[in-house]
Design an enzyme around this catalytic site. Structure first.
Site, mmCIF file in Angstrom:
data_model
loop_
_atom_site.group_PDB
_atom_site.id
_atom_site.type_symbol
_atom_site.label_atom_id
_atom_site.label_comp_id
_atom_site.label_asym_id
_atom_site.label_seq_id
_atom_site.Cartn_x
_atom_site.Cartn_y
_atom_site.Cartn_z
ATOM 1 N N ILE A 17 0.840 -1.194 0.000
ATOM 2 C CA ILE A 17 0.000 0.000 0.000
ATOM 3 C C ILE A 17 0.877 1.247 0.000
ATOM 4 C CG2 ILE A 17 -1.813 -1.239 1.190
ATOM 5 C CD1 ILE A 17 -0.954 0.547 3.715
ATOM 6 N N CYS A 18 0.235 2.363 -0.273
ATOM 7 C CA CYS A 18 0.880 3.662 -0.345
ATOM 8 C C CYS A 18 1.553 3.998 0.986
ATOM 9 C CB CYS A 18 -0.196 4.709 -0.648
ATOM 10 S SG CYS A 18 0.414 6.216 -1.377
ATOM 11 N N PRO A 19 2.787 4.427 1.054
ATOM 12 C CA PRO A 19 3.778 4.627 -0.011
ATOM 13 C C PRO A 19 4.886 3.570 0.023
ATOM 14 C CG PRO A 19 4.434 5.873 1.899
ATOM 15 C CD PRO A 19 3.298 4.967 2.324
ATOM 16 N N ARG B 33 1.813 13.739 2.934
ATOM 17 C CA ARG B 33 2.905 12.879 3.358
ATOM 18 C C ARG B 33 4.087 12.942 2.392
ATOM 19 N NH1 ARG B 33 1.220 7.617 1.874
ATOM 20 N NH2 ARG B 33 2.173 8.439 -0.003
#
Lengths: 81, 351
Positions: A17-19, B33
Site C-alpha cells: 500500500i501507499c507509499p 505525506r
C-alpha cells in the site's frame, strides 16, 4: 524489449500500500552498487508515476516501464555512478 | 424522504468524483505525506488548485444567491484532537477519506479493510461507546464569537470564517489567497506539469494518469457542482465522505431507509466511478497486502472514523469543502490533519 535489460536484483512490491512501494524502492537502491539495475514489480498505479520522479531526483536512471498485465508494471532503474 | 431526482444527483456527482479521483490519484494523505517522505509536491499542487477553484466557485455562487455558504462550527479542542487522530489514521490506512474510497473501486483489499474500520468507528463515535468523549470535546470547546451578527453570514457567531471574524467582504480573502497561491505555484511549480508525448485525447483522459493541473481543476469543478446539487436535496454542503459511509453502514445495521441521503449515494457513486476509471485504464484488480499490513490499515481506518466524527469532518468535509468556504473550523481541523499525517509519516517512514 525488456529481454535486453538484465536486472541485478528484483524487488516485488505487489500488494503493498501507499507509499511502501516507493519507500522500499528507495531503500533497495541505496543498498545497490553503481551501474547495477533494479527491477521493481508493482501493482499500485500512483507509485508507477511517482517512483520515476523520485529516482530521477535521486540521480538514478529510469530505463524502462513495461505494463505486464492488468494493473501490473515492471520498472527498470539503473543505479547512478 | 428525499425525492429520487435528488438521490440520482448524488449518485452522478459521486460517479464524476470517483472517476476524477482515480484518474488524478487525488489523495490528500499522499499529498501531505509526500512533501515530507518523498519530497514530491505533485499531489499537493493538485490540492491547492482544487481549493482555489472551489473557493472562487463557492463565493461566486453565494454572491449571486445560488447557494448559502455553510461553514462548520468551530470547537477548537475537537478540531485539534479529531484532526490529529484522523491524520495519524490516514497514514496507517494508506489513504485519506477520498483516497481510501477510490482505492476500494480499484480493487485494493487493504483499503476495503480500512473502510470497514472507518465506517464502524465513525458510528461508535457518533452514536456509540465514544459518543460522550466526542460530545464533551465539542461542547466544552465550542467557540462563540462575541460580536454582533455581521452582514456576511447569519451563522457568524458559532460558525466563523476568515471573512466574518475580520468583518470584511469574503472576496477580499478570496483575492488575497488566490494571488498568493498563484504566485507560489508559478514560482515553485513551473515546468513540472508532466511533459506528455503527443497521444490521442482518448488515451490522455482514459489511459494515462492526469497531471496535477487538470486533476486540481477537475476536482474543483466537481466540488462546485456538488454544492447546489446537495443543497437541493436538503443537505446544504458540498462534497463529503464520512457522513456518507457512516449513514450507509448504519443503514445496513438498522435497515432505516431514512438514512439513505444524498451523501450516501455520493460515496456509492464514488466507488463505482473509480472502478469504471480504473477498469478502462487497465488498473482494476483485486490485490491485498499481507496480514500485518491489513491489521495496520484497519486500525488506521478506525482512527480516521474516531477523528473525523470528533473533528466534525474528514479531509473532504473540512479541507476540500470547508477551507474554500474560509471556515475557521476547517482551517484548524485541516491543519491538525496535516500535523497528524506528518507525525505518523515521520515515525513510520523517516527513522
Amino acid at each position: 524489449m525488456s529481454s535486453d535489460i538484465k536486472p541485478t536484483a528484483t524487488l516485488d512490491v505487489r500488494g503493498e500500500i501507499c507509499p511502501y512501494p516507493d519507500v522500499k524502492t528507495k531503500k533497495k537502491l541505496k543498498s545497490m552498487k553503481p551501474g547495477e539495475i533494479l527491477e521493481v514489480i508493482v501493482d499500485y498505479p500512483l507509485s508507477v508515476e511517482r517512483i520515476p520522479r523520485t529516482v530521477e531526483k535521486m540521480g538514478h536512471e529510469l530505463l524502462k516501464i513495461v505494463k505486464v498485465g492488468e494493473s501490473e508494471w515492471k520498472l527498470y532503474i539503473k543505479v547512478k555512478g | 424522504m428525499i425525492a429520487p431526482v435528488h438521490i440520482l444527483s448524488g449518485f452522478i456527482v459521486g460517479l464524476l468524483f470517483g472517476f476524477v479521483l482515480q484518474r488524478g490519484r487525488f489523495c490528500m494523505n499522499s499529498a501531505f505525506r509526500d512533501i515530507l517522505v518523498l519530497k514530491d509536491y505533485t499531489l499537493l499542487k493538485a490540492v491547492v488548485i482544487a481549493l482555489i477553484v472551489e473557493m472562487i466557485g463557492f463565493h461566486a455562487m453565494a454572491t449571486i444567491g445560488i447557494i448559502h455558504l455553510n461553514p462548520k462550527p468551530l470547537f477548537w479542542g475537537a478540531n485539534i484532537i479529531g484532526g490529529f487522530l484522523f491524520g495519524v489514521g490516514m497514514v496507517l490506512a494508506g489513504g485519506c477519506a477520498s483516497g481510501t474510497s477510490y482505492r476500494v473501486g480499484e480493487g485494493m483489499v487493504g483499503s476495503m479493510v480500512a473502510l470497514l474500520g472507518y465506517g464502524a468507528f465513525a458510528i461508535v463515535t457518533s452514536s456509540g461507546l465514544f459518543k460522550p468523549f466526542k460530545d464533551f470535546l465539542q461542547k466544552s470547546t465550542l467557540v462563540k464569537i462575541p460580536t454582533d451578527i455581521n452582514m456576511y453570514a447569519e451563522s457568524a457567531r458559532t460558525n466563523p470564517t476568515l471573512a466574518t471574524i475580520t468583518n470584511v467582504n469574503p472576496w477580499i480573502w478570496v483575492g488575497i489567497i488566490t494571488i498568493i497561491a498563484i504566485v507560489v505555484l508559478a514560482w515553485k511549480g513551473r515546468g513540472s506539469e508532466e511533459v506528455e508525448k503527443p497521444k490521442s485525447l482518448y488515451e490522455r483522459i482514459f489511459k494515462q494518469g492526469w497531471g496535477w493541473l487538470s486533476t486540481g481543476i477537475a476536482v474543483g469543478i466537481v466540488g462546485i457542482i456538488a454544492f447546489p446539487a446537495s443543497a437541493a436535496a436538503g443537505r446544504n454542503y458540498p462534497l463529503g465522505i464520512t457522513g456518507g459511509w457512516a449513514r450507509l453502514f448504519k443503514y445496513f445495521i438498522t435497515g432505516d431507509p431514512n438514512l439513505i441521503s444524498w451523501e450516501v449515494l455520493e460515496v456509492v457513486g464514488l466507488v463505482v466511478g473509480a472502478f469504471i476509471a480504473a477498469y478502462i485504464a487497465g488498473e482494476a484488480k483485486l490485490r491485498a497486502p499481507d496480514a500485518k499490513r491489513l491489521i495496520q490499515q484497519f486500525i488506521g481506518g478506525a482512527l480516521m472514523g474516531v477523528g473525523a466524527v470528533t473533528n466534525f469532518g474528514c479531509n473532504i468535509g473540512h479541507v476540500l469543502s470547508g477551507v474554500p468556504q474560509l471556515a475557521l473550523s476547517s482551517l484548524l481541523g485541516g491543519f491538525f490533519i496535516v500535523l497528524g499525517c506528518w507525525f505518523a509519516a515521520y515515525l513510520m517512514f523517516m527513522r
